[in-house]
Design an enzyme around this catalytic site. Structure first.
Site, PDB file in Angstrom:
ATOM      1  N   GLU A 187      -3.281   8.626   0.667  1.00  0.00           N
ATOM      2  CA  GLU A 187      -2.124   7.744   0.841  1.00  0.00           C
ATOM      3  C   GLU A 187      -0.943   8.529   1.399  1.00  0.00           C
ATOM      4  O   GLU A 187      -0.952   9.763   1.429  1.00  0.00           O
ATOM      5  CB  GLU A 187      -1.749   7.105  -0.494  1.00  0.00           C
ATOM      6  CG  GLU A 187      -1.410   8.126  -1.574  1.00  0.00           C
ATOM      7  CD  GLU A 187      -0.302   7.680  -2.500  1.00  0.00           C
ATOM      8  OE1 GLU A 187       0.797   7.404  -1.987  1.00  0.00           O
ATOM      9  OE2 GLU A 187      -0.528   7.632  -3.722  1.00  0.00           O
ATOM     10  N   VAL A 206      -1.291   2.779  -2.821  1.00  0.00           N
ATOM     11  CA  VAL A 206      -2.717   2.766  -3.150  1.00  0.00           C
ATOM     12  C   VAL A 206      -3.377   1.520  -2.561  1.00  0.00           C
ATOM     13  O   VAL A 206      -4.431   1.597  -1.918  1.00  0.00           O
ATOM     14  CB  VAL A 206      -2.928   2.836  -4.682  1.00  0.00           C
ATOM     15  CG1 VAL A 206      -4.375   2.528  -5.058  1.00  0.00           C
ATOM     16  CG2 VAL A 206      -2.532   4.209  -5.211  1.00  0.00           C
ATOM     17  N   ASP A 253       5.637  -7.758 -14.079  1.00  0.00           N
ATOM     18  CA  ASP A 253       5.683  -6.673 -13.091  1.00  0.00           C
ATOM     19  C   ASP A 253       4.367  -5.905 -13.175  1.00  0.00           C
ATOM     20  O   ASP A 253       4.171  -5.049 -14.041  1.00  0.00           O
ATOM     21  CB  ASP A 253       6.875  -5.747 -13.375  1.00  0.00           C
ATOM     22  CG  ASP A 253       7.129  -4.771 -12.236  1.00  0.00           C
ATOM     23  OD1 ASP A 253       6.269  -4.677 -11.331  1.00  0.00           O
ATOM     24  OD2 ASP A 253       8.190  -4.113 -12.243  1.00  0.00           O
ATOM     25  N   SER A 298       1.403  -3.996 -10.702  1.00  0.00           N
ATOM     26  CA  SER A 298       1.168  -3.409  -9.379  1.00  0.00           C
ATOM     27  C   SER A 298       0.041  -4.125  -8.638  1.00  0.00           C
ATOM     28  O   SER A 298      -0.994  -4.471  -9.217  1.00  0.00           O
ATOM     29  CB  SER A 298       0.819  -1.929  -9.528  1.00  0.00           C
ATOM     30  OG  SER A 298       0.400  -1.392  -8.290  1.00  0.00           O
ATOM     31  N   ASP A 350      -1.866  -2.656  -6.816  1.00  0.00           N
ATOM     32  CA  ASP A 350      -3.006  -1.730  -6.824  1.00  0.00           C
ATOM     33  C   ASP A 350      -4.165  -2.296  -7.645  1.00  0.00           C
ATOM     34  O   ASP A 350      -5.337  -2.129  -7.292  1.00  0.00           O
ATOM     35  CB  ASP A 350      -2.608  -0.375  -7.434  1.00  0.00           C
ATOM     36  CG  ASP A 350      -1.561   0.365  -6.630  1.00  0.00           C
ATOM     37  OD1 ASP A 350      -1.209  -0.094  -5.531  1.00  0.00           O
ATOM     38  OD2 ASP A 350      -1.080   1.409  -7.126  1.00  0.00           O
ATOM     39  N   LYS A 387       0.021   5.926 -13.718  1.00  0.00           N
ATOM     40  CA  LYS A 387       1.237   6.705 -13.949  1.00  0.00           C
ATOM     41  C   LYS A 387       1.727   6.495 -15.381  1.00  0.00           C
ATOM     42  O   LYS A 387       1.737   5.373 -15.891  1.00  0.00           O
ATOM     43  CB  LYS A 387       2.307   6.320 -12.927  1.00  0.00           C
ATOM     44  CG  LYS A 387       1.909   6.699 -11.503  1.00  0.00           C
ATOM     45  CD  LYS A 387       2.995   6.341 -10.513  1.00  0.00           C
ATOM     46  CE  LYS A 387       2.618   6.806  -9.102  1.00  0.00           C
ATOM     47  NZ  LYS A 387       1.573   5.956  -8.485  1.00  0.00           N
TER      48      LYS A 387
END
Length: 305
Positions: A26, A107, A139, A141, A143, A160
């Site tokens: 990435e 990602v 919220d 992602s 991904d 993360k």
């Protein structure tokens, strides 16, 4: 698809022709994740680690209305230093390409691009996930959705640590994404080599992962595989230590009113500040560690084709 939208570096073009193993990388980590020139040094070293372990690196970015698969040195320098580089997820991809902006791939977008280019292995630092408080803010992602629908194997050091790890794992389970711990029974927590979240699947070799990739294709499971690779203990920040720092960073984020796609870059930068640069070094080392494993997986998978 109009194949002309894809632009390959000379190295990647040759690798495709010669049917060599390729590892996608990435570019958001370069443009939004680290300061210059550390970002360029990290990117070049990551690519070299992949070469040293028998595969060809393909850093992905959007430039001049093209999906660039593999960056030449001048492309990398531009991405690392240009102002207003767009952080591109699935929702932004068409717009950035249409307007010919410089875009760094997350990602999710890297998975899309890698899949279009026929690349099955992708190395990153950590994936996005369900943010803390996500049960109220929603919220989450993109991904995670991409892992559920795009058949690319992603090697990371876990989600993360700023995220809600148990809820992230629940989301992936609901979507049917296999999450494999590489030589571990517990989910790595990015800065830390382990967490309290137990995994359902452990793998101990690149060969096992390659076998899974082949079987996913055999039975037409059009989803990704997430391989979680713990940061080496010598470079980790123990979760007892990093958790307090994350809580402080989250409080400062809330006070600053930062939300959405700006949240992760803000928090990671704040954690670098609060750890006096230690978290940045950990971030770099876990990327290098993932690059080694990603190259091994790409080679093992390529040998089975």
């Amino acid at each position: 698809m109009n194949k002309e939208i894809l632009s390959f570096s000379k190295e990647v073009q040759k690798a495709l022709i010669d049917e060599q193993p390729i590892v996608a990388l990435e570019s958001t980590i370069i443009s939004h994740g680290m300061p210059y020139p550390k970002n360029v040094e990290m990117a070049k070293q990551t690519e070299q680690i992949i070469r040293d372990n028998g595969a060809v690196p393909a850093t992905i970015a959007l430039m001049d209305g093209k999906i660039k698969v593999g960056l030449e040195e001048e492309d990398l320098e531009l991405l690392a230093t240009a102002d207003n580089v767009a952080k591109v997820s699935r929702r932004d991809m068409a717009r950035v390409l249409a307007t010919k902006q410089i875009g760094a791939t997350t990602v999710a977008t890297t998975m899309i691009a890698a899949n279009l280019a026929g690349i099955k292995t992708f190395v990153t630092g950590g994936i996005g996930g369900v943010h803390r408080g996500g049960e109220n803010s929603m919220d989450i992602s993109a991904d995670l959705e991409e892992l559920a629908q795009t058949p690319v194997t992603v090697i990371c050091a876990g989600a993360k640590a700023i995220l809600d790890l148990p809820r992230t794992m629940e989301y992936l389970e609901t979507k049917g994404v296999p999450v494999a711990g590489y030589q571990t029974d517990y989910l790595p927590a990015f800065f830390s080599s382990t967490s309290e979240t137990k995994l359902n699947l452990r793998v101990d070799s690149a060969e096992e992962i390659a076998d899974m990739m082949v079987m996913q294709e055999e039975i037409d499971l059009n989803a990704g595989i997430l391989v979680t690779n713990p940061v080496p203990v010598a470079h980790e920040i123990p979760h007892e230590e990093i958790d307090a720092i994350i809580q402080q960073a989250l409080a400062e984020e809330k006070a600053a009113g930062v939300v959405g796609k700006d949240s992760t870059p803000f928090l990671l930068a704040k954690i670098v500040e609060l750890t006096e640069g230690r978290s940045l070094e950990t971030n770099i080392q876990l990327v290098y560690n993932n690059a080694r494993l990603g190259a091994e997986i790409a080679v093992a998978y390529n040998n089975k084709k």
